[in-house]
Design a protein around this motif. Structure first.
Motif, mmCIF file in Angstrom:
data_model
loop_
_atom_site.group_PDB
_atom_site.id
_atom_site.type_symbol
_atom_site.label_atom_id
_atom_site.label_comp_id
_atom_site.label_asym_id
_atom_site.label_seq_id
_atom_site.Cartn_x
_atom_site.Cartn_y
_atom_site.Cartn_z
ATOM 1 N N MET A 1 0.835 -1.197 0.000
ATOM 2 C CA MET A 1 0.000 0.000 0.000
ATOM 3 C C MET A 1 0.872 1.250 0.000
ATOM 4 S SD MET A 1 -2.881 1.257 2.745
ATOM 5 C CE MET A 1 -1.703 1.864 3.932
ATOM 6 N N LYS A 2 0.491 2.195 -0.859
ATOM 7 C CA LYS A 2 1.247 3.443 -0.930
ATOM 8 C C LYS A 2 0.522 4.538 -0.170
ATOM 9 C CE LYS A 2 4.437 3.937 -4.740
ATOM 10 N NZ LYS A 2 4.564 3.790 -6.168
ATOM 11 N N LYS A 3 1.309 5.379 0.470
ATOM 12 C CA LYS A 3 0.747 6.472 1.244
ATOM 13 C C LYS A 3 1.723 7.644 1.220
ATOM 14 C CE LYS A 3 -1.693 6.946 5.546
ATOM 15 N NZ LYS A 3 -1.754 6.637 6.953
ATOM 16 N N VAL A 4 1.182 8.864 1.222
ATOM 17 C CA VAL A 4 2.053 10.033 1.311
ATOM 18 C C VAL A 4 2.416 10.245 2.776
ATOM 19 C CG1 VAL A 4 2.203 12.536 1.016
ATOM 20 C CG2 VAL A 4 1.147 11.137 -0.762
ATOM 21 N N ILE A 5 3.670 10.012 3.109
ATOM 22 C CA ILE A 5 4.131 10.230 4.491
ATOM 23 C C ILE A 5 5.487 10.944 4.454
ATOM 24 C CG2 ILE A 5 2.884 8.331 5.603
ATOM 25 C CD1 ILE A 5 5.423 6.645 5.386
ATOM 26 N N GLU A 6 5.885 11.429 5.607
ATOM 27 C CA GLU A 6 7.167 12.122 5.709
ATOM 28 C C GLU A 6 8.310 11.102 5.653
ATOM 29 O OE1 GLU A 6 8.405 13.851 9.445
ATOM 30 O OE2 GLU A 6 8.643 15.811 8.506
ATOM 31 N N GLY A 7 9.432 11.520 5.078
ATOM 32 C CA GLY A 7 10.587 10.637 4.973
ATOM 33 C C GLY A 7 11.009 10.047 6.310
ATOM 34 N N SER A 8 10.963 10.854 7.358
ATOM 35 C CA SER A 8 11.339 10.371 8.692
ATOM 36 C C SER A 8 10.401 9.269 9.159
ATOM 37 C CB SER A 8 11.296 11.517 9.703
ATOM 38 O OG SER A 8 12.318 12.437 9.416
ATOM 39 N N MET A 9 9.109 9.407 8.847
ATOM 40 C CA MET A 9 8.152 8.367 9.224
ATOM 41 C C MET A 9 8.397 7.109 8.404
ATOM 42 S SD MET A 9 5.766 7.178 11.024
ATOM 43 C CE MET A 9 4.554 8.174 11.891
ATOM 44 N N ALA A 10 8.720 7.271 7.140
ATOM 45 C CA ALA A 10 9.012 6.117 6.282
ATOM 46 C C ALA A 10 10.165 5.304 6.867
ATOM 47 C CB ALA A 10 9.346 6.580 4.868
ATOM 48 N N VAL A 11 11.186 6.016 7.340
ATOM 49 C CA VAL A 11 12.346 5.342 7.920
ATOM 50 C C VAL A 11 11.975 4.696 9.255
ATOM 51 C CG1 VAL A 11 14.611 5.748 8.967
ATOM 52 C CG2 VAL A 11 14.087 6.671 6.714
ATOM 53 N N ALA A 12 11.215 5.419 10.079
ATOM 54 C CA ALA A 12 10.816 4.864 11.380
ATOM 55 C C ALA A 12 10.001 3.584 11.183
ATOM 56 C CB ALA A 12 10.018 5.905 12.172
ATOM 57 N N LEU A 13 9.102 3.588 10.199
ATOM 58 C CA LEU A 13 8.301 2.387 9.930
ATOM 59 C C LEU A 13 9.180 1.241 9.432
ATOM 60 C CD1 LEU A 13 5.149 4.040 8.277
ATOM 61 C CD2 LEU A 13 5.225 2.853 10.493
ATOM 62 N N ALA A 14 10.200 1.590 8.636
ATOM 63 C CA ALA A 14 11.119 0.557 8.145
ATOM 64 C C ALA A 14 11.934 -0.030 9.295
ATOM 65 C CB ALA A 14 12.047 1.138 7.081
ATOM 66 N N VAL A 15 12.361 0.831 10.216
ATOM 67 C CA VAL A 15 13.102 0.354 11.387
ATOM 68 C C VAL A 15 12.203 -0.570 12.214
ATOM 69 C CG1 VAL A 15 14.184 1.056 13.570
ATOM 70 C CG2 VAL A 15 14.648 2.341 11.471
ATOM 71 N N LYS A 16 10.946 -0.166 12.362
ATOM 72 C CA LYS A 16 9.982 -0.984 13.095
ATOM 73 C C LYS A 16 9.854 -2.365 12.444
ATOM 74 C CE LYS A 16 5.068 -1.107 14.204
ATOM 75 N NZ LYS A 16 3.776 -0.698 13.639
ATOM 76 N N ALA A 17 9.796 -2.375 11.106
ATOM 77 C CA ALA A 17 9.661 -3.637 10.365
ATOM 78 C C ALA A 17 10.876 -4.536 10.568
ATOM 79 C CB ALA A 17 9.449 -3.357 8.880
ATOM 80 N N CYS A 18 12.009 -3.955 10.951
ATOM 81 C CA CYS A 18 13.232 -4.738 11.218
ATOM 82 C C CYS A 18 13.201 -5.404 12.593
ATOM 83 C CB CYS A 18 14.472 -3.847 11.130
ATOM 84 S SG CYS A 18 14.802 -3.201 9.494
ATOM 85 N N ARG A 19 12.219 -5.054 13.420
ATOM 86 C CA ARG A 19 12.083 -5.597 14.773
ATOM 87 C C ARG A 19 13.381 -5.505 15.583
ATOM 88 N NH1 ARG A 19 7.286 -8.606 14.973
ATOM 89 N NH2 ARG A 19 6.556 -9.490 13.026
ATOM 90 N N PRO A 20 13.934 -4.311 15.738
ATOM 91 C CA PRO A 20 15.155 -4.204 16.551
ATOM 92 C C PRO A 20 14.841 -4.484 18.021
ATOM 93 C CG PRO A 20 14.315 -2.021 16.014
ATOM 94 C CD PRO A 20 13.454 -3.002 15.265
ATOM 95 N N HIS A 21 15.763 -5.165 18.689
ATOM 96 C CA HIS A 21 15.576 -5.396 20.128
ATOM 97 C C HIS A 21 15.821 -4.118 20.907
ATOM 98 C CE1 HIS A 21 16.901 -9.398 18.531
ATOM 99 N NE2 HIS A 21 15.846 -9.770 19.220
ATOM 100 N N VAL A 22 16.807 -3.364 20.466
ATOM 101 C CA VAL A 22 17.227 -2.177 21.219
ATOM 102 C C VAL A 22 17.364 -0.983 20.269
ATOM 103 C CG1 VAL A 22 19.083 -1.158 22.609
ATOM 104 C CG2 VAL A 22 18.437 -3.550 22.965
ATOM 105 N N ILE A 23 16.793 0.145 20.714
ATOM 106 C CA ILE A 23 16.977 1.411 20.010
ATOM 107 C C ILE A 23 17.523 2.398 21.023
ATOM 108 C CG2 ILE A 23 15.828 3.316 18.800
ATOM 109 C CD1 ILE A 23 13.596 1.301 18.059
ATOM 110 N N SER A 24 18.564 3.102 20.638
ATOM 111 C CA SER A 24 19.054 4.166 21.512
ATOM 112 C C SER A 24 19.487 5.331 20.632
ATOM 113 C CB SER A 24 20.224 3.685 22.368
ATOM 114 O OG SER A 24 20.556 4.695 23.298
ATOM 115 N N ALA A 25 18.932 6.501 20.916
ATOM 116 C CA ALA A 25 19.254 7.662 20.091
ATOM 117 C C ALA A 25 19.017 8.925 20.900
ATOM 118 C CB ALA A 25 18.394 7.680 18.833
#
Lengths: 391, 196
Positions: A1-25
């Motif tokens: 599905m395509k959606k108009v979203i901000e680049g930062s959100m696109a990346v955040a969703l991609a990171v989410k899809a990677c299922r990281p155990h730990v995020i620190s930023a």
């Protein structure tokens, strides 16, 4: 599905899809929206990751180093001064062969302070042993995030991967994004299971003192690993295409180079603008093409040579400078043609520093300039009134 | 889902919009929502702010490109087809008309008529009291969504239905409903007006 979203959100969703155990930023402009989105997802329970709040980027990098050493998939994101503050840890992460991933929202370096895009941050840590990928658009930035873990976690590679996306220009752009399906993401990126990790059940040690009889071999292995990642990067893109149906990765991207006399070379979002210029030039009968450097480290020498060996005129445009030398990409590109039979003219321009906008006309003007002469390290659109008389 | 903007197709339509306002007036949100709405209508869209001036009251610009093909260009918009001026106090303070195409259109939030405004441009000038409509309909002097409705009415570039949908998705509940009424009102006011 395509959606108009901000680049930062696109990346955040991609990171989410990677299922990281730990995020620190640690939040820093223009990376802020990525880290805000991720922390919101964790707080809302949509993303089952441990989000470790820290007081600096040095700590953020240290947290993902430690997490990765215990066998966790770990992620961070930063930019500019934040990336430089991480520098010592970045070298350690690579030396320890920990396949973490980091999104760098590329931004200029102080002083003077400037929060806008160029590539000086990531280019400055190019020798750290990290694989560096550069995104042209938001879709690529998101897609390459999955590929980053895929490449880095390959047992033959075991290296950290930095996905670079232009600060503001991409992080704050809204455009249609093909959202990553979680099932497909899981098929593409299975859980991370390293052979060696820190556990009390099988005690090992990481990063011990390497005396002169060991250190060089460690660096040799590191160099061999990052060089060996070239086919792995291509495979990761092909596998991505098999599952998701689009090729958004790999070492380089060639555009209209077949039969081209002139080739533009660039990295990041400016490549998009360059495409328009190449189309314009071809419509006026000027046979020209474009080479996008998608993977900057390892430096894809063979792929670049293969793409550019038949052109007469190469024009490198880059958003960073090695002070005292000039264009970094320019000089590296020149080295590829050392000793080759056909020597194209290779010109270089410094462009878009500190967020200076790059209109298509600026690129066209630069191309016109090198029709008759080779130009090295000229700053495009320099405001001569600010620097005194002359150029 | 196929969209009509693959690179294989000929590039036919590209419209560039520049929005001027001040920090806090929802300039960037307007650009975002125009892009969302255009995409809803089946077009390709790209929106981005002029970065950095994120202070209340400071002049802010945002850019939107709407096309029937993928847009690669990342540069700011120097020759807009359309200008939306959310804050008319910017007229004279900065060169808001810069680069506006002679056959373009500028839409201004003002109580004045285009003639009273006296803009020096050969482009079409359209005005709407968007702040007043927003105050009456939404209850707040936030004119961005009202101007979007007016823009749809004048240009037909984006459907009013898509604009209302994008605004309701972004602002669910009563706020969205109120904005939708303001959008529809502005759309109805401006629709059918002749193009210059």
């Amino acid at each position: 599905m395509k959606k108009v979203i901000e680049g930062s959100m696109a990346v955040a969703l991609a990171v989410k899809a990677c299922r990281p155990h730990v995020i620190s930023a640690y939040p820093i402009t223009p990376q802020t929206h990525i880290v805000e989105n991720l922390s919101q997802m964790v707080a809302d329970g949509e993303l089952k990751s441990e989000f470790v709040n820290v007081e600096s980027e040095f700590s953020a990098a240290s947290v993902i180093l430690g997490a990765s050493a215990t066998g966790a998939r770990a992620y961070s994101t930063t930019t500019a001064q934040g990336l430089l503050l991480m520098t010592e840890v970045l070298f350690n992460i690579a030396g320890l062969r920990l396949p973490v991933s980091l999104t760098c929202a590329n931004r200029a370096i102080s002083a003077p302070i400037n929060i806008w895009c160029d590539h000086q941050d990531a280019m400055t840590v190019r020798d750290s042993g990290w694989i560096q990928l550069y995104a042209e658009d938001c879709q690529e930035a998101a897609d390459m995030q999955l590929q980053a873990f895929k490449i880095g976690e390959n047992p033959e590679i075991m290296l950290p991967v930095m996905v670079n996306m232009d600060g503001f220009i991409l992080t704050h752009a809204f455009e249609p994004i093909e959202l990553l399906d979680q099932k497909m993401a899981d098929e593409y990126l299975p859980p991370y299971k390293p052979e060696i990790f820190l556990t009390t059940k099988n005690p090992v040690t990481f990063g011990i003192l390497a005396e002169p009889q060991y250190y060089a071999e460690s660096r040799y292995r590191l160099e061999e690993a990052i060089k060996a990642s070239k086919p792995v990067i291509e495979e990761a893109a092909s596998e991505f295409k098999r599952i998701f149906g689009r090729y958004s990765g790999g070492l380089v991207d060639k555009y209209k180079l077949d039969g081209a006399k002139t080739a533009l070379v660039g990295m990041g979002s400016v490549v998009g603008t360059m495409r328009e210029v190449v189309d314009e030039m071809n419509s006026h009968g000027q046979k020209s093409g474009l080479l996008k450097i998608r993977t900057y480290r390892p430096f894809p020498k063979e792929a670049i040579y293969d793409a550019l060996k038949d052109v007469d005129n190469i024009i490198v445009m880059e958003k960073a400078i090695s002070l005292g030398l000039g264009g970094i990409l320019l000089n590296e590109l020149k080295s590829i043609f050392q000793g080759k039979k056909k020597q194209p003219r290779i010109s270089g321009f410094i462009i878009g520093l500190g967020g200076r906008d790059i209109p298509t006309q600026s690129i066209i003007n630069a191309v016109k300039k090198v029709e008759s002469e080779t130009i090295e390290d000229e700053f495009i659109d320099l405001r001569t009134e600010l620097i005194g008389a002359g150029k | 889902m196929s969209r009509p903007y693959t690179d294989k197709q000929r590039r036919i339509m590209l419209k560039e919009i520049r929005i001027h306002g001040r920090g806090g007036q929802g300039v960037v949100t307007a650009a975002e929502l125009l892009a969302v709405a255009a995409f809803e209508d089946g077009k390709y869209a790209q929106a981005f702010p002029s970065f950095g001036s994120e202070r209340m009251g400071a002049p802010v610009q945002a850019f939107v490109r709407i096309a029937d093909h993928k847009v690669h260009n990342r540069s700011q918009i120097y020759q807009p087809d359309y200008l939306i001026i959310q804050d008319n106090t910017l007229i004279g303070a900065i060169d808001v008309l810069s680069g506006l195409k002679p056959d373009g259109m500028v839409l201004v939030d003002t109580e004045k008529s285009p003639e009273e405004l006296g803009l020096k441009t050969s482009a079409e000038v359209r005005t709407i009291p968007a702040t007043r409509i927003a105050l009456e309909t939404i209850g707040r002097a936030v004119q961005n969504t009202t101007l979007m409705g007016a823009f749809a009415g004048i240009t037909g570039l984006i459907s009013v239905e898509a604009i209302i949908k994008s605004v309701k998705e972004r602002f669910p509940g009563e706020i969205g409903e109120k904005n939708a009424r303001a959008i529809q009102k502005a759309y109805d006011m401006m629709k059918g007006g002749k193009r210059a």
